[in-house]
Design an enzyme around this catalytic site. Structure first.
Site, PDB file in Angstrom:
ATOM      1  CE  LYS A   1      -1.968   2.912   1.926  1.00 33.34           C
ATOM      2  NZ  LYS A   1      -1.699   4.300   1.461  1.00 33.34           N
TER       3      LYS A   1
ATOM      4  N   GLY B   1       2.251   5.358  12.497  1.00 29.55           N
ATOM      5  CA  GLY B   1       2.802   4.080  12.965  1.00 29.55           C
ATOM      6  C   GLY B   1       2.056   3.572  14.186  1.00 29.55           C
TER       7      GLY B   1
ATOM      8  CD  GLU C   1      10.718  12.914  10.991  1.00 30.86           C
ATOM      9  OE1 GLU C   1       9.598  12.426  11.251  1.00 30.86           O
ATOM     10  OE2 GLU C   1      11.631  12.260  10.466  1.00 30.86           O
TER      11      GLU C   1
ATOM     12  CD  GLU D   1      12.659   1.997   7.533  1.00 34.90           C
ATOM     13  OE1 GLU D   1      12.767   2.920   6.730  1.00 34.90           O
ATOM     14  OE2 GLU D   1      12.816   0.787   7.235  1.00 34.90           O
TER      15      GLU D   1
ATOM     16  N   GLY E   1       6.883   5.266   7.801  1.00 39.98           N
ATOM     17  CA  GLY E   1       6.132   6.521   7.761  1.00 39.98           C
ATOM     18  C   GLY E   1       6.257   7.275   9.062  1.00 39.98           C
ATOM     19  CB  SER E   2       4.359  10.163  10.276  1.00 35.92           C
ATOM     20  OG  SER E   2       3.039   9.673  10.259  1.00 35.92           O
TER      21      SER E   2
ATOM     22  CB  CYS F   1      13.221   8.491   7.990  1.00 37.85           C
ATOM     23  SG  CYS F   1      14.019   7.218   7.036  1.00 37.85           S
TER      24      CYS F   1
HETATM   25  P1  ADP Z   1       2.200  11.554   6.175  1.00 37.84           P
HETATM   26  O1  ADP Z   1       1.552  11.843   7.497  1.00 37.84           O
HETATM   27  O2  ADP Z   1       3.448  12.308   6.038  1.00 37.84           O
HETATM   28  O3  ADP Z   1       1.302  11.617   4.986  1.00 37.84           O
HETATM   29  P2  ADP Z   1       1.980   8.838   6.919  1.00 37.84           P
HETATM   30  O4  ADP Z   1       2.947   8.289   7.871  1.00 37.84           O
HETATM   31  O5  ADP Z   1       0.628   9.195   7.444  1.00 37.84           O
HETATM   32  O6  ADP Z   1       2.668  10.061   6.220  1.00 37.84           O
HETATM   33  O7  ADP Z   1       1.786   7.871   5.696  1.00 37.84           O
HETATM   34  C1  ADP Z   1       2.603   6.780   5.411  1.00 37.84           C
HETATM   35  C2  ADP Z   1       1.759   5.687   4.844  1.00 37.84           C
HETATM   36  O8  ADP Z   1       0.802   5.301   5.829  1.00 37.84           O
HETATM   37  C3  ADP Z   1       0.962   6.059   3.610  1.00 37.84           C
HETATM   38  O9  ADP Z   1       0.947   4.944   2.728  1.00 37.84           O
HETATM   39  C4  ADP Z   1      -0.419   6.312   4.167  1.00 37.84           C
HETATM   40  O10 ADP Z   1      -1.456   6.128   3.222  1.00 37.84           O
HETATM   41  C5  ADP Z   1      -0.494   5.266   5.252  1.00 37.84           C
HETATM   42  N1  ADP Z   1      -1.487   5.537   6.299  1.00 37.84           N
HETATM   43  C6  ADP Z   1      -1.858   6.741   6.783  1.00 37.84           C
HETATM   44  N2  ADP Z   1      -2.801   6.596   7.731  1.00 37.84           N
HETATM   45  C7  ADP Z   1      -3.060   5.275   7.857  1.00 37.84           C
HETATM   46  C8  ADP Z   1      -3.949   4.483   8.663  1.00 37.84           C
HETATM   47  N3  ADP Z   1      -4.772   5.037   9.541  1.00 37.84           N
HETATM   48  N4  ADP Z   1      -3.921   3.148   8.484  1.00 37.84           N
HETATM   49  C9  ADP Z   1      -3.097   2.556   7.592  1.00 37.84           C
HETATM   50  N5  ADP Z   1      -2.244   3.251   6.808  1.00 37.84           N
HETATM   51  C10 ADP Z   1      -2.201   4.590   6.940  1.00 37.84           C
END
Ligand code: ADP
Length: 509
Positions: free
Chosen positions: A190, A248, A397, A265, A243-244, A299
């Protein structure tokens, strides 16, 4: 010659999906439109919308999970050596498509083309590296104290869900897919809803190289819809997330509710420590690439520059001068070193963080004062000085081209400041003192640490975080451990085995 970005992108995507006009998800070897709401993509260089596609949605997730279960069976039915050959071929096909993939990434994600070329090359390396591991994933024979033979097998989980971010789409795709499939799994990937195109292209190339259909599925869509539907899918046995930290946490909670494990991560606020005895010219170049490469959207960015007080003014001036000379501009121009911030939300965050720093008394030695650019999401490479480690700009960050320079006096103080952060992803030290270099490397809490260099990572070396930067490791042989589970097999070998109720005699003797 295609004119608009929309037309250019479709032209770049077309060779990967001949005869298809859809941008959607890649499921079981087919490019399919989702059933969810339209997701609009915006060009970060201009702020203008250029493409929209439907969110995958629950039905497509379920279909992808079925395809992955089937695909994994076909993949596992090959010999380990055959799987290795397919993986090596994926590496070759990626190399052969380096330029089209890099251009697709640059156009669709707004990343400088020179970075994209480098990252696609790294993706090829990832598949080549793990190609060599497929037939070396063996277990052990354990000398148990009884008449049994006990051995272990490293088995795939089955289907893994990989969730990747927008800052390095094709890189994080390869980084996670290569070890996952090398270990015999199938994946649901995804990607960020903002940057799915290069992952779709990579999945199609992997099949061209011989990967069975259904092993590598890409679900393009939002996290809260498609991502959550995928985590809830019973076929998914483990989630790997890049991701963030906030997201996470949500992902780990959803996985925990199903009792499945995660690799996380997450972010960082990495300390780049420069001592007065360092080669300052090299340290300066290192400090710039640590934070300004990828416009700081990395990151491992060296976002806290810790400089010994005796050289603080001189060194900060050097970094500021270097920042001034970096070429910021359109991602597709070969000379561009710093591109835009990838999306409007992140752009707003970066500008707000600069303003927060100024409110708390930090000063801009070079770069942005937090005002928006006239067009696009550009932020000039920014050096902030007179920063204390308790300021928000030093704790949160930024994920943008903004470095904060913090003075220190002693080695002890440098280590204390470096460790005074919720994160623990990476760090570096610049010094000619070998003993000090290794001492500091051992004392700073970070999953990756560099001495007299910055930001080198390689698929062969383990990568991951301490503390709020996450857990689990995503490369090297460590990733193969993450992506497999261990089975312990017991075999009776005695001529006259004791038949007992409860523990067999001899165990524990
Ligand atoms: P940003 O906040 O900078 O957009 P994210 O860490 O939220 O970055 O996004 C990283 C990934 O996590 C993306 O693929 C995003 O679609 C996915 N993501 C965001 N929110 C959710 C959630 N609630 N459940 C699963 N995946 C998510």
């Amino acid at each position: 010659m295609p004119s608009t970005l929309h037309e250019q992108l479709l032209a770049k995507l077309a060779p990967f999906f001949p005869g298809k006009e859809t941008v959607g998800s890649y499921v079981g070897g087919e490019l399919l439109a989702g059933s969810g709401a339209a997701i609009k993509l915006v060009d970060p260089a201009t702020g203008r919308e250029f493409l929209s596609y439907p969110d995958a949605g629950g039905e497509l997730v379920a279909r992808a999970a079925r395809a992955a279960v089937e695909g994994q069976r076909a993949w596992a039915a090959l010999t380990a050596a055959q799987r290795g050959r397919v993986m090596y071929e994926i590496g070759r096909v990626v190399r052969a498509n380096l330029e089209p993939l890099a251009q697709l990434e640059s156009l669709s994600a707004g990343k400088p083309i020179r970075d994209c070329r480098g990252e696609v090359t790294k993706v090829a390396e990832m598949f080549e590296y793990y190609a060599g591991w497929t037939d070396k994933l063996h277990g052990e024979v354990i000398p148990v104290p009884s008449g049994h033979m006990n051995y272990t097998r490293r088995e795939p989980f089955g289907v893994l869900l990989l969730i990747t971010p927008w800052n390095a789409p094709v890189f994080t795709c390869g980084w996670n897919v290569a070890p996952a499939i090398a270990a015999g799994n199938a994946v649901l990937l995804k990607p960020s809803e903002l940057t799915p195109l290069s992952s779709l292209a990579l999945a199609s190339l992997a099949e061209q190289a011989g990967l069975p259909r259904g092993v590598f599925n890409v679900l393009s869509g939002h996290g809260h819809t498609t991502g959550q539907a995928a985590i809830a899918c019973p076929a998914v046995k483990k989630v790997v997330f890049v991701g963030s930290p906030a997201t996470g946490g949500k992902i780990a909670a959803a996985a925990a509710a199903r009792g499945i494990p995660c690799v996380l991560e997450l972010g960082g606020k990495s300390a780049n420590i420069v001592f007065e005895d360092a080669d300052l010219t090299r340290a300066c170049i290192g400090a710039q690439s640590a934070i300004f490469a990828a416009a700081g959207q990395s990151c491992v960015a060296g976002s806290r520059l810790l400089v010994q007080r005796s050289i603080y003014d001189r060194f900060v001036a050097m970094v500021a001068e270097g920042a001034r000379r970096l070429r910021t501009g359109s991602p597709l121009l070969p000379e561009t070193e710093v591109g835009p911030i990838q999306n409007a939300r992140q752009y707003g965050h970066v500008l707000a963080m600069i303003k927060a720093g100024l409110r708390e008394g930090a000063q801009v030695a070079e770069g942005s004062d937090g005002q928006p650019a006239q067009e696009g999401f550009f932020v000039r490479p920014t050096v902030m000085k007179n920063v204390r480690n308790d300021m928000e700009i030093a704790r949160t960050e930024v994920f943008g081209p903004v470095v904060v320079a913090i003075p220190f006096d002693t080695e002890e103080e440098a280590v204390a400041i470096a460790n005074d952060s919720e994160f623990g992803l990476a760090g570096a030290v610049w010094t000619h003192d070998v003993a000090r270099a290794h001492r500091v490397a051992s004392l700073v809490k970070a999953g990756t640490f560099w001495i007299n260099t910055y930001k080198v990572i390689n698929v062969a070396s383990p990568f991951g975080g301490y503390d709020a930067s996450g857990y689990g490791r995503s490369s090297g042989t460590e990733a193969l451990r993450e992506y497999t589970q261990v089975k312990s097999v017991w075999v009776e070998t005695s001529a006259h085995p004791a038949v007992a109720f409860g523990y067999a005699p001899g165990i524990g003797a």
